[in-house]
Design a protein around this motif. Structure first.
Motif, PDB file in Angstrom:
ATOM      1  N   ARG A  13     -41.979   1.092 -19.903  1.00  0.00           N
ATOM      2  CA  ARG A  13     -41.812   0.841 -18.472  1.00  0.00           C
ATOM      3  C   ARG A  13     -41.539   2.129 -17.717  1.00  0.00           C
ATOM      4  N   GLY A  14     -40.866   3.065 -18.386  1.00  0.00           N
ATOM      5  CA  GLY A  14     -40.633   4.391 -17.824  1.00  0.00           C
ATOM      6  C   GLY A  14     -39.975   4.393 -16.469  1.00  0.00           C
ATOM      7  N   ALA A  15     -40.727   4.752 -15.467  1.00  0.00           N
ATOM      8  CA  ALA A  15     -40.192   4.958 -14.127  1.00  0.00           C
ATOM      9  C   ALA A  15     -39.903   3.644 -13.406  1.00  0.00           C
ATOM     10  N   ARG A  16     -40.178   2.516 -14.025  1.00  0.00           N
ATOM     11  CA  ARG A  16     -39.965   1.239 -13.360  1.00  0.00           C
ATOM     12  C   ARG A  16     -38.538   0.729 -13.524  1.00  0.00           C
ATOM     13  N   PRO A  19     -33.430   0.733  -9.068  1.00  0.00           N
ATOM     14  CA  PRO A  19     -32.697   1.778  -8.341  1.00  0.00           C
ATOM     15  C   PRO A  19     -31.247   1.893  -8.831  1.00  0.00           C
ATOM     16  N   PHE A  20     -30.632   0.765  -9.191  1.00  0.00           N
ATOM     17  CA  PHE A  20     -29.265   0.807  -9.699  1.00  0.00           C
ATOM     18  C   PHE A  20     -29.210   1.559 -11.030  1.00  0.00           C
ATOM     19  N   ASP A  21     -30.182   1.327 -11.907  1.00  0.00           N
ATOM     20  CA  ASP A  21     -30.224   2.042 -13.185  1.00  0.00           C
ATOM     21  C   ASP A  21     -30.304   3.547 -12.959  1.00  0.00           C
ATOM     22  N   ARG A  22     -31.150   3.950 -12.041  1.00  0.00           N
ATOM     23  CA  ARG A  22     -31.285   5.389 -11.747  1.00  0.00           C
ATOM     24  C   ARG A  22     -30.002   5.933 -11.117  1.00  0.00           C
ATOM     25  N   PHE A  23     -29.365   5.131 -10.253  1.00  0.00           N
ATOM     26  CA  PHE A  23     -28.114   5.549  -9.629  1.00  0.00           C
ATOM     27  C   PHE A  23     -27.025   5.757 -10.675  1.00  0.00           C
ATOM     28  N   VAL A  24     -26.903   4.815 -11.620  1.00  0.00           N
ATOM     29  CA  VAL A  24     -25.890   4.924 -12.675  1.00  0.00           C
ATOM     30  C   VAL A  24     -26.135   6.175 -13.504  1.00  0.00           C
ATOM     31  N   LEU A  79     -19.300   3.961 -15.255  1.00  0.00           N
ATOM     32  CA  LEU A  79     -19.280   4.614 -16.566  1.00  0.00           C
ATOM     33  C   LEU A  79     -19.352   3.597 -17.704  1.00  0.00           C
ATOM     34  N   GLU A  80     -18.772   2.432 -17.527  1.00  0.00           N
ATOM     35  CA  GLU A  80     -18.907   1.385 -18.543  1.00  0.00           C
ATOM     36  C   GLU A  80     -20.360   0.933 -18.645  1.00  0.00           C
ATOM     37  N   ASN A  81     -21.024   0.825 -17.521  1.00  0.00           N
ATOM     38  CA  ASN A  81     -22.433   0.456 -17.510  1.00  0.00           C
ATOM     39  C   ASN A  81     -23.249   1.497 -18.269  1.00  0.00           C
TER      40      ASN A  81
END
Length: 132
Positions: A13-16, A19-24, A79-81
């Protein structure tokens, strides 16, 4: 018998990522570096220096406690995430290694019952890991 693992599917999936995943990911990167520590230390120093401008000592203390509590809660959740993601990725890698080892043992165990038993036990152990 070709089976795509969860980790391989995620990599596909790569870049898919959300936004929350990228933020974390970015938050974890920034929080773990020295500049973040110095910003936090600067906030504490600014709070200490601001004492003369506060008329109530209790309000001065509540201000830093409230800000620190809210900030700590948010950081702990982020950080737990990130830690959970790291743990899942590590477990997936270990499972893939174990599956490959079990397949290797099974292919070599044609005439060796001891190897066949070891391969079966390894497959059972890998099967116990329920993820996602």
């Amino acid at each position: 018998m070709e089976r795509s693992s969860d980790a391989a599917q995620t990599r596909g999936r790569g870049a898919r990522r959300s936004p929350f995943d990228r933020f974390v990911e970015q938050a974890e990167l920034r929080v773990s570096q020295a500049p973040f520590f110095f910003v936090c230390a600067g906030i504490v120093v600014a709070w200490l220096i601001s004492l003369p401008w506060w008329t109530d000592l209790k309000a001065w203390q509540i201000a830093i406690h409230t800000v620190a509590s809210v900030f700590t809660l948010l950081l702990v959740v982020l950080l737990e995430n990130a830690g959970r993601r790291t743990s899942e990725a590590s477990q997936e890698k270990l499972n893939v290694i174990a599956e490959a080892l079990a397949a290797l043992l099974a292919s070599s165990a044609f005439n060796d019952p001891e190897l066949r038993t070891a391969a079966e036990r390894l497959r059972e152990a890998v099967g116990l890991e329920d993820r996602h």
